[in-house]
Design an enzyme around this catalytic site. Structure first.
Site, PDB file in Angstrom:
ATOM      1  N   PRO A 103       3.230   1.675   2.547  1.00 26.11           N
ATOM      2  CG  PRO A 103       1.033   2.137   1.856  1.00 26.11           C
ATOM      3  CD  PRO A 103       2.318   2.802   2.256  1.00 26.11           C
ATOM      4  CB  CYS A 104       4.810   1.042  -1.963  1.00 23.52           C
ATOM      5  SG  CYS A 104       4.894   0.724  -3.702  1.00 23.52           S
ATOM      6  N   GLY A 105       4.376  -2.348  -1.597  1.00 22.93           N
ATOM      7  CA  GLY A 105       5.105  -3.608  -1.466  1.00 22.93           C
ATOM      8  C   GLY A 105       4.493  -4.562  -0.449  1.00 22.93           C
ATOM      9  CB  CYS A 110       3.754   1.743  -7.816  1.00 24.63           C
ATOM     10  SG  CYS A 110       3.695   0.967  -6.221  1.00 24.63           S
TER      11      CYS A 110
END
Lengths: 226, 334
Positions: free
Chosen positions: A178-180, B141
């Site tokens: 799910p990053c992004g 991140c």
């Protein structure tokens, strides 16, 4: 977050409460426009001992993908209980195995949309299995994925699709990282007709799935986006 | 970092569990069977990282075939992506030393365990967790993603080797916000608010929230017990609920957010019953249906719930910035 005109979607992120609302809107729209596929169902989590309020996930199961004869040949010969690595087998030979196969082998897929409290976005989990219930390895699944996903998978083996534990089922499933997500949801909401940076909650999961679904080859009808 | 904090972190990094590892009898192809291997397993480490140490003991006894290595405790398969210390705290209510584990080189239970390709899998599991933690703390991140390949490699190596010095040296590159400790806050009031992104301050500046990466493992037992040795052995992972959910850290002026507050925010069903870590007599009647927190363990310590949560986080978290909490509960009777 608690006011009446609540901002449940902001900056591409969604709250847990917002997710349950968006999930309902998404499955309603899907049912209206996607007649060729079964409906998504909401799976409430009632059996777990530690739940707050309403919690659950969306589930679309037993979607059949037919693979062609030569592709399924190899996979027919796989034996999960045997001690050798499926991966190496699949990698080095597409040529040797000719297993006769009477009819096309059906692959079944289950898709779950689960809320990530860490990233505050939805996540797609999926698994594939053959008609006898045997789980498909990623190498077999790759052949059912769109080519764009396959090349992305080659580039980023560990950060795109990986096998992880399903957060509620305690079993290994495949997960789309799910990053992004937040970033491109923001882009989507900026490019939409609304001048506002916010996205109406009814459209949140529809927009999300219009991108994520394509990764696994599930397209949504254009009418759903309106 | 205050001196006593440095000390606590050092204890965490040096923490280890003595393991006595047996080769599963179905895989013994030699006479006599090989003696068990004794290994000291770092708490912050992961079981597959021990394989290079263990394999030499058993390699001559193995039947032919390819390796697909996994471990079990009394037949219960161990998840390799949970830090070894957490597995021990969670599964051995009454600590067993040495911890008798069984190693398997064949027959990977892929229906229960995620496949493991050795160190690479463990490393990426670590990096992905670190990314998730960074997202929770900083709201993105980027710092982890932008870390150079060699720094990322060095960071991982430091964790793998338990090299706290190198880890501490690399840490500033991650730019992870720290939560201020309730104690040290008073000492240096002038220090700027370090947590960004995840922190919100209301207009008056009195209430602050921050998000803390927490992995909570809740093992529930149906029958009550007096002593930890009476806790029944675990059969399946279904007896453990896993909650990967940030704790919203709330700071109000004059009020201390404790470990109890944090756990109750994640387990509302167990809140309000003044559950203690030791068996406290509960009134009968309505209490009968309610579950009870029997034990909270972090880094092998039975932690008192009154401790400020900020101290617990700053001192007892794992190197990927997650605080792993093992909780043993008596399930509510329905």
């Amino acid at each position: 977050m608690d006011s009446a005109g609540e901002v449940v979607v902001n900056d591409g992120k969604i709250t847990h409460e917002g997710f349950t609302v968006a999930a309902r809107a998404f499955s309603d729209k899907w049912k209206r426009h996607n007649l060729s596929l079964p409906p998504w169902s909401w799976v409430p989590l009632i059996n777990r001992t530690l739940l707050k309020k309403e919690e659950g996930y969306l589930s679309l199961e037993k979607i059949i993908i037919l693979t062609s004869l030569e592709e399924s040949a190899e996979e027919e010969s796989l034996d999960v209980t045997a001690g050798w690595s499926e991966k190496e087998e699949a990698d080095d030979d597409h040529t040797v195995l000719v297993v006769q196969n009477v009819e096309d082998e059906a692959h079944y897929y289950d898709y779950h949309i689960v809320y990530s409290a860490s990233y505050m976005v939805p996540m797609l989990y999926f698994r594939g299995y053959s008609s006898d219930g045997k789980p498909l390895s990623l190498d077999v699944i790759k052949r059912d994925l769109p080519s764009s996903s396959v090349s992305l998978l080659l580039e980023s083996k560990w950060t795109f699709i990986t096998q992880e534990e399903h957060p509620y089922l305690n079993r290994p499933w495949f997960k789309l990282h799910p990053c992004g997500t937040e970033e491109w949801i923001k882009l989507l909401s900026e490019s939409s007709s609304l001048n506002d940076c916010r996205m109406p909650i009814e459209l949140y999961l529809v927009s999300w799935f219009s991108v994520v679904g394509q990764v696994v080859g599930l397209k949504i009808p254009h009418e759903m986006l309106i | 970092m205050a001196a006593n904090e440095e000390e606590a972190v050092k204890y965490v990094w040096e923490g280890a569990i003595p393991l006595q590892i047996h080769l599963h009898k179905s895989e013994v192809a030699s006479h006599p069977a090989p003696p068990p291997a004794l290994v000291l397993a770092p708490r912050i480490g992961y079981l597959p990282l021990l394989v290079p140490l263990i394999k030499p003991y058993f390699k001559d006894s193995l039947p032919p075939g390819e390796d697909s290595i996994w471990f079990d405790y009394k037949g219960f398969p161990l998840k390799w992506y949970i830090p070894t210390g957490v597995l021990f705290d969670l599964i051995c209510a009454e600590p067993e030393r040495p911890w008798n584990l069984t190693i398997h080189f064949r027959g990977y239970p892929s229906n229960v365990l995620i496949p493991c390709e050795g160190e690479d899998s463990v490393k990426w599991n670590f990096v992905n967790s670190l990314k998730e933690a960074a997202y929770i703390i900083n709201g993105n991140c980027k710092n982890v993603m932008n870390m150079s390949q060699s720094d990322q490699e060095d960071l991982w190596t430091s964790v793998m080797n338990g090299d706290l010095e190198s880890y501490t040296r690399l840490l500033p590159k991650l730019k992870m916000g720290n939560i201020e400790d309730e104690f040290s806050r008073k000492a240096n009031l002038s220090s700027p608010q370090s947590r960004q992104g995840g922190t919100e301050t209301d207009v008056a500046g009195q209430v602050k929230t921050a998000r803390i990466p927490v992995r909570l493992y809740v093992r529930s037992v149906n029958k009550d017990f007096e002593n930890l040795e009476d806790v029944p052995e675990i059969d399946t992972w279904d007896e453990i609920s896993y909650l990967n959910r940030p704790v919203e850290f709330l700071r109000e002026e004059g009020k201390c957010f404790t470990l109890r507050d944090a756990i109750e925010s994640l387990l509302p069903e167990y809140s309000g019953d003044r559950a203690q870590t030791s068996g406290e007599e509960e009134a009968d009647g309505s209490q009968e249906t309610r579950g009870e927190v029997k034990l909270v363990r972090i880094q092998g310590i039975e932690v008192r719930l009154e401790i400020p949560f900020s101290w617990v986080v700053n001192n007892l978290m794992n190197p990927e910035f997650y605080l792993h909490i093992s909780v043993l509960v008596k399930a509510p009777q329905r």
